[in-house]
Design a protein around this motif. Structure first.
Motif, PDB file in Angstrom:
ATOM      1  N   LYS A 185      11.619  18.374  43.003  1.00 43.73           N
ATOM      2  CA  LYS A 185      10.410  17.696  43.467  1.00 43.73           C
ATOM      3  C   LYS A 185       9.427  17.562  42.306  1.00 43.73           C
ATOM      4  CE  LYS A 185      10.435  18.905  48.332  1.00 43.73           C
ATOM      5  NZ  LYS A 185      10.998  20.158  48.842  1.00 43.73           N
ATOM      6  N   ALA A 186       8.705  16.458  42.287  1.00 42.95           N
ATOM      7  CA  ALA A 186       7.661  16.316  41.267  1.00 42.95           C
ATOM      8  C   ALA A 186       6.554  17.307  41.600  1.00 42.95           C
ATOM      9  CB  ALA A 186       7.121  14.892  41.294  1.00 42.95           C
ATOM     10  N   LEU A 187       6.208  18.145  40.649  1.00 45.43           N
ATOM     11  CA  LEU A 187       5.204  19.166  40.919  1.00 45.43           C
ATOM     12  C   LEU A 187       3.809  18.633  40.627  1.00 45.43           C
ATOM     13  CD1 LEU A 187       6.953  22.329  39.403  1.00 45.43           C
ATOM     14  CD2 LEU A 187       7.017  21.486  41.751  1.00 45.43           C
ATOM     15  N   THR A 188       2.823  19.197  41.303  1.00 42.91           N
ATOM     16  CA  THR A 188       1.440  18.858  40.987  1.00 42.91           C
ATOM     17  C   THR A 188       1.094  19.507  39.651  1.00 42.91           C
ATOM     18  OG1 THR A 188       0.524  20.834  42.009  1.00 42.91           O
ATOM     19  CG2 THR A 188       0.848  18.925  43.448  1.00 42.91           C
ATOM     20  N   GLN A 191       0.874  23.274  39.898  1.00 44.01           N
ATOM     21  CA  GLN A 191       2.208  23.830  40.127  1.00 44.01           C
ATOM     22  C   GLN A 191       3.019  23.799  38.833  1.00 44.01           C
ATOM     23  OE1 GLN A 191       3.713  21.329  43.281  1.00 44.01           O
ATOM     24  NE2 GLN A 191       3.066  22.736  44.896  1.00 44.01           N
ATOM     25  N   VAL A 215      -2.214  30.390  48.170  1.00 40.16           N
ATOM     26  CA  VAL A 215      -2.400  30.306  49.615  1.00 40.16           C
ATOM     27  C   VAL A 215      -1.114  29.822  50.275  1.00 40.16           C
ATOM     28  CG1 VAL A 215      -4.871  29.926  49.431  1.00 40.16           C
ATOM     29  CG2 VAL A 215      -3.323  27.959  49.421  1.00 40.16           C
ATOM     30  N   THR A 216      -0.955  30.121  51.558  1.00 40.67           N
ATOM     31  CA  THR A 216       0.241  29.683  52.275  1.00 40.67           C
ATOM     32  C   THR A 216       0.363  28.168  52.157  1.00 40.67           C
ATOM     33  OG1 THR A 216      -1.112  29.632  54.257  1.00 40.67           O
ATOM     34  CG2 THR A 216       0.291  31.542  53.976  1.00 40.67           C
ATOM     35  N   SER A 218       1.062  26.527  49.342  1.00 37.84           N
ATOM     36  CA  SER A 218       0.645  25.992  48.045  1.00 37.84           C
ATOM     37  C   SER A 218       1.845  25.627  47.172  1.00 37.84           C
ATOM     38  CB  SER A 218      -0.238  27.002  47.311  1.00 37.84           C
ATOM     39  OG  SER A 218       0.444  28.227  47.172  1.00 37.84           O
ATOM     40  N   GLY A 219       3.023  25.991  47.608  1.00 36.05           N
ATOM     41  CA  GLY A 219       4.214  25.617  46.850  1.00 36.05           C
ATOM     42  C   GLY A 219       4.743  26.727  45.951  1.00 36.05           C
ATOM     43  N   LYS A 220       4.496  27.989  46.322  1.00 41.14           N
ATOM     44  CA  LYS A 220       4.996  29.100  45.506  1.00 41.14           C
ATOM     45  C   LYS A 220       6.517  29.048  45.371  1.00 41.14           C
ATOM     46  CE  LYS A 220       3.025  32.228  48.160  1.00 41.14           C
ATOM     47  NZ  LYS A 220       2.316  31.277  49.047  1.00 41.14           N
ATOM     48  N   THR A 221       7.186  28.710  46.470  1.00 43.04           N
ATOM     49  CA  THR A 221       8.642  28.672  46.418  1.00 43.04           C
ATOM     50  C   THR A 221       9.111  27.600  45.438  1.00 43.04           C
ATOM     51  OG1 THR A 221       8.530  29.251  48.754  1.00 43.04           O
ATOM     52  CG2 THR A 221      10.680  28.670  47.878  1.00 43.04           C
ATOM     53  N   GLU A 222       8.497  26.415  45.533  1.00 45.29           N
ATOM     54  CA  GLU A 222       8.868  25.334  44.594  1.00 45.29           C
ATOM     55  C   GLU A 222       8.647  25.796  43.161  1.00 45.29           C
ATOM     56  OE1 GLU A 222      10.201  22.671  45.792  1.00 45.29           O
ATOM     57  OE2 GLU A 222       9.678  22.959  47.913  1.00 45.29           O
ATOM     58  N   ARG A 254      16.509  25.443  51.608  1.00 45.03           N
ATOM     59  CA  ARG A 254      15.657  24.948  50.524  1.00 45.03           C
ATOM     60  C   ARG A 254      16.326  25.174  49.176  1.00 45.03           C
ATOM     61  NH1 ARG A 254       9.423  26.471  51.242  1.00 45.03           N
ATOM     62  NH2 ARG A 254       9.330  25.246  49.341  1.00 45.03           N
ATOM     63  N   PHE A 371      -0.394  22.248  49.115  1.00 43.83           N
ATOM     64  CA  PHE A 371       0.203  21.031  48.586  1.00 43.83           C
ATOM     65  C   PHE A 371      -0.210  19.818  49.403  1.00 43.83           C
ATOM     66  CE2 PHE A 371       3.609  17.901  48.844  1.00 43.83           C
ATOM     67  CZ  PHE A 371       3.516  17.423  47.550  1.00 43.83           C
ATOM     68  N   ASN A 539       7.933  27.704  57.721  1.00 46.84           N
ATOM     69  CA  ASN A 539       7.290  26.415  57.642  1.00 46.84           C
ATOM     70  C   ASN A 539       7.533  25.698  58.954  1.00 46.84           C
ATOM     71  OD1 ASN A 539       5.804  24.886  55.894  1.00 46.84           O
ATOM     72  ND2 ASN A 539       7.379  24.937  54.314  1.00 46.84           N
ATOM     73  N   ARG A 579       0.622  23.250  58.157  1.00 52.13           N
ATOM     74  CA  ARG A 579       1.316  23.240  56.875  1.00 52.13           C
ATOM     75  C   ARG A 579       2.109  21.964  56.657  1.00 52.13           C
ATOM     76  NH1 ARG A 579       3.171  28.404  54.339  1.00 52.13           N
ATOM     77  NH2 ARG A 579       5.093  27.299  53.925  1.00 52.13           N
TER      78      ARG A 579
HETATM   79  P1  ADP Z   1       4.434  28.619  49.861  1.00 51.37           P
HETATM   80  O1  ADP Z   1       5.712  29.284  49.438  1.00 51.37           O
HETATM   81  O2  ADP Z   1       3.337  28.764  48.850  1.00 51.37           O
HETATM   82  O3  ADP Z   1       3.970  28.926  51.230  1.00 51.37           O
HETATM   83  P2  ADP Z   1       6.070  26.281  49.870  1.00 51.37           P
HETATM   84  O4  ADP Z   1       6.740  26.330  48.553  1.00 51.37           O
HETATM   85  O5  ADP Z   1       6.814  26.728  51.062  1.00 51.37           O
HETATM   86  O6  ADP Z   1       4.685  27.060  49.814  1.00 51.37           O
HETATM   87  O7  ADP Z   1       5.518  24.799  50.080  1.00 51.37           O
HETATM   88  C1  ADP Z   1       4.948  24.393  51.305  1.00 51.37           C
HETATM   89  C2  ADP Z   1       5.508  23.040  51.696  1.00 51.37           C
HETATM   90  O8  ADP Z   1       5.041  22.035  50.793  1.00 51.37           O
HETATM   91  C3  ADP Z   1       7.006  22.991  51.652  1.00 51.37           C
HETATM   92  O9  ADP Z   1       7.478  22.182  52.689  1.00 51.37           O
HETATM   93  C4  ADP Z   1       7.286  22.368  50.306  1.00 51.37           C
HETATM   94  O10 ADP Z   1       8.543  21.725  50.256  1.00 51.37           O
HETATM   95  C5  ADP Z   1       6.127  21.402  50.162  1.00 51.37           C
HETATM   96  N1  ADP Z   1       5.797  21.176  48.764  1.00 51.37           N
HETATM   97  C6  ADP Z   1       5.159  22.023  47.949  1.00 51.37           C
HETATM   98  N2  ADP Z   1       5.013  21.504  46.726  1.00 51.37           N
HETATM   99  C7  ADP Z   1       5.561  20.283  46.760  1.00 51.37           C
HETATM  100  C8  ADP Z   1       5.710  19.215  45.808  1.00 51.37           C
HETATM  101  N3  ADP Z   1       5.247  19.323  44.555  1.00 51.37           N
HETATM  102  N4  ADP Z   1       6.325  18.086  46.214  1.00 51.37           N
HETATM  103  C9  ADP Z   1       6.781  17.975  47.487  1.00 51.37           C
HETATM  104  N5  ADP Z   1       6.677  18.918  48.421  1.00 51.37           N
HETATM  105  C10 ADP Z   1       6.072  20.066  48.083  1.00 51.37           C
END
Ligand code: ADP
Ligand code: ZN
Length: 718
Positions: A185-188, A191, A215-216, A218-222, A254, A371, A539, A579
């Motif tokens: 995924k393209a990151l912000t 991120q 924060v919940t 925010s894309g920590k997993t990505e 994921r 995100f 999610n 979310r």
């Molecule tokens: P966290 O782990 O911080 O709670 P997640 O990584 O689960 O956050 O991200 C929350 C949601 O936003 C997920 O569905 C994820 O796929 C989406 N998301 C986060 N960053 C991006 C991104 N850069 N592009 C597309 N989707 C994103």
């Protein structure tokens, strides 16, 4: 003189033992062996150290060598954990070698292929089998019989006739290797920055701990996926710890979406066969990525390059029996010993990790924004003035919001961290209360199962019609709500909505639980009632309103972590709202809206909360400013436990340590065992394990059924 080796045997004893090496066997330190121990054969590992000389007549020989080998880092890890947790090293080793099948040569898969002319008697069934098997193809007997819709005896007949022959196949790979080069995924911008900061060390190696706080949503997993990719590209293996196996379903998907293949799974629900293959694959290097529960930390990785601890604050990382350890902390130790980076990820870090980050011991990376959606709007409902009528649990403001949101096809989540229907049942006539016969705990009514159950020992009994004490009829009343009772109220308020309970005891299996989560994810339930299971990283894209039924529940206890735990839980569960597709709002029902935890949740002042909590801990000398341990003395009879605890109290070594107790543990009886507890408070720099060892060796040995369990850095104070 025969050659001898030092062996650490998988028994709960402190020392290693000397064994003779039979002629013709060559052994290295780290090899897994079978040795005679007392009347039995046991697993062990050849350990460092010069074997103690031993009387020739008493000397026993190593029985045989197995497939496994533990490298120097793994051996140091075993010793380190044993030392820190005040556990015999053999008991820690037992956790590593818990998959004995993995130590034997892997059995090849037996399959059948065409080898001769068709048999003379070619029945319809036999023809179907031959049609299924193309030329050169091989299938297992069971697969062949199923594809041809015949019984396996038909296949056997073809083998006898010489048409089919058995061949050995190499086992299929457990999981295909993950591909770090797939597009992501393209990151912000923020991120991207975080991902780069994590990827560098993951590629280069070297020990470093990073707290990834965001924060919940925010894309920590990505973000940490990019660190995973970097480690994989560098040819290293990766371990991602997740607190709850129910969570892994979504996580695995994921991971697969990002890397084209699932990681290997490691948890207690996996079949023995799967665990065996994972263990072996991790050791051989065939498996490149593992997602697992805390015990995955004890897998013998061949070239581990990164450990991620997802939801690092989660109490599920603490193992509370056997070897009592916190997998989050031991992950940091393993990273240190392996000289690799460790990433701790959370929206609500533990106070300890937060303090380590502030002090600069850990690197701190923060993601401030969600995100997609803004953070939910959070409102406190004052139950003293805005609560529902007696016997109801959902306040009018919350009910109104549920009606609005579900009316627009969106979802509501009601959170109550209590399984069952009611936590207490009593007799209106005589006041009798149903109590567990084995524990100092009330029996919890489970209406769906029609039972009264103990949540500590599993005792269950049918719910009687009459009071067992005064024989009054229709006099038994449930007190207080559990998730089932809230579900009942939701169904009566919203008869045309689909209500679903998410609680560990209403599902039959892990697959069933994962399916329930998937139902919620797909938006096929309108109102979800859940225990703490739902607070963990899920999610739910359709969820737009969250109601916390009893926000004060966790604050009542004398547990020093009550405020932290409640803050984390409420922040996590309210963070499930909004979310995905819709903006979210959350309602927190409380009798104490001015309590600092409630105020912090409503205002979103996370930093303020941590600051106040750290100040309070500093004042009281609690972790991370001081060290804490709990010792529980238990016995079948209370007098025995008391006598032993008193004797221990007299043996406390003098010094800079405060020992509080013994006092009855908050749960004074569990499974018929009477429990007394000591709390040990020490200054930060003190070697707690050494202090406790000295204390235990100065105390009388526990005799008979008396047990002493040691919990270093306790997280639960039962
Ligand atoms: P966290 O782990 O911080 O709670 P997640 O990584 O689960 O956050 O991200 C929350 C949601 O936003 C997920 O569905 C994820 O796929 C989406 N998301 C986060 N960053 C991006 C991104 N850069 N592009 C597309 N989707 C994103
Ligand atoms: Zn019980």
């Amino acid at each position: 003189m025969p050659r001898t080796v030092n062996v650490l045997v998988t028994v709960a004893l402190e020392r290693t033992y000397t064994y003779a090496v039979p002629d013709g066997l060559s052994l290295r330190v780290g090899d897994v062996v079978v040795v005679p121990f007392g009347p039995r054969l046991m697993l062990g590992v050849v350990w460092e150290g010069v074997p103690e000389p031993i009387d020739g007549k008493k000397l026993k020989a190593v029985e045989r060598k197995l497939d496994g080998h533990l490298d120097a880092t793994m051996r140091r890890f075993v010793s380190w954990v044993a030392d820190y947790t005040v556990t015999p090293p053999g008991q820690v080793l037992r956790m590593v070698l818990r998959v004995p099948g993995a130590l034997l040569p892997e059995k090849p898969v037996l399959a059948l292929r065409l080898a001769g002319p068709p048999p003379d008697r070619l029945t319809e069934a036999r023809r179907r089998v031959l049609d299924v098997l193309g030329h050169g193809e091989a299938r297992t007997k069971a697969a062949l019989a199923e594809a041809a819709r015949v019984s396996t005896s038909v296949v056997d007949g073809l083998v006898e006739a010489g048409t089919l022959r058995q061949v050995e196949l190499p086992p299929e790979p457990l999981v295909p290797p993950p591909d770090p080069d797939r597009p992501h995924k393209a990151l912000t911008e923020s991120q991207e920055e975080a991902a780069e900061a994590l990827s560098g060390p993951a590629a280069e190696g070297g020990f470093e701990v990073t707290l990834l706080e965001g924060v919940t949503g925010s894309g920590k997993t990505e973000v940490y996926f990019e660190a995973v990719a970097a480690a994989l590209k560098a040819g290293r293996q990766v371990l991602v710890l997740v607190p709850e196996i129910s969570l892994t379903g979504q996580f695995l998907e994921r991971f697969e979406a990002r890397f084209g293949a699932r990681p290997a799974e490691w948890h207690s629900d996996a079949t023995p066969k799967a665990r065996e293959r994972t263990w072996r694959g991790v050791a051989s290097g065939e498996v490149r990525a593992v997602a697992g529960a805390r015990s995955a930390l004890f897998l013998p990785f061949r070239e581990l390059g990164l450990i991620v601890v997802d939801e690092e604050h989660d109490p599920a990382y603490k193992q509370e029996d056997g070897v009592i350890y916190n997998a989050r902390d031991m992950a940091v130790v393993r990273g240190m010993l392996s000289e690799i980076p460790v990433v701790l990820s959370s929206a609500t870090p533990s106070v300890e990790s937060r303090a380590n980050a502030q002090k600069g011991r850990y690197r701190h990376i923060t993601l401030h924004e969600r995100f997609a959606m803004p953070m939910p709007d959070i409102t406190a409902i004052d139950m003293r003035t805005e609560g529902p009528e007696r016997g109801r649990w959902l306040a009018p403001a919350l009910v109104k919001a549920i009606a609005e949101e579900t009316g627009h096809g969106r979802q509501a989540l009601l959170f109550l961290n209590r399984r069952g229907y009611a936590p207490l049942t009593l007799c209106r006539k005589c006041g009798y209360r149903f109590e567990c016969p084995n524990c100092s705990a009330w029996l919890v009514e489970h209406r769906f199962r029609g039972t009264l159950a103990c949540h500590h020992c599993g005792f269950e009994t049918g719910r009687p019609d009459k009071c067992p004490n005064c024989a009054a009829e229709h006099s038994l009343v449930p007190c207080g709500p559990g998730v089932e009772r809230v579900a009942e109220e939701a169904m009566s308020l919203f008869p045309d909505r689909r209500v679903l309970i998410l609680s560990s005891d209403v599902v039959a299996s892990l697959a069933d639980l994962r399916e329930r989560f998937a139902v919620v994810e797909r938006g096929e339930a309108d109102i979800v009632i859940g225990t703490q299971l739902v607070a963990k990283g899920h999610n739910f894209p359709h969820l737009s309103v969250v109601g916390v039924v009893d926000a004060d529940l966790g604050l009542a206890s004398a547990d020093p972590r009550a405020a932290e735990r409640t803050f984390q839980l409420l922040q996590q569960v309210t963070g499930r709202a909004g979310r995905g597709l819709h903006e979210g709002r959350a309602f927190v029902q409380t009798f104490e809206p001015s309590h600092p935890v409630m105020a912090a949740i409503v205002s979103g002042d996370k930093d303020g909360f941590y600051e106040r909590e750290l100040e309070a801990r500093a004042r009281q000398g609690l972790p991370p400013f001081g060290r804490l341990a709990a010792l529980v003395v238990s016995a079948n009879a209370r007098e025995q436990a008391v006598a032993h605890a008193k004797a221990m109290a007299l043996a406390v070594p003098s010094g800079d340590v405060r020992v509080l107790g013994p006092a009855d543990a908050p749960l004074a009886v569990i499974r018929g065992r009477h429990r007394l507890r000591f709390l040990v408070k020490a200054p930060r720099g003190l070697d707690m394990a050494a202090f406790i060892r000295a204390w235990l060796s100065a105390s009388p040995k526990p005799a008979g059924n008396v047990r002493v369990s040691v919990d270093i850095d306790p997280v639960s104070f039962l």
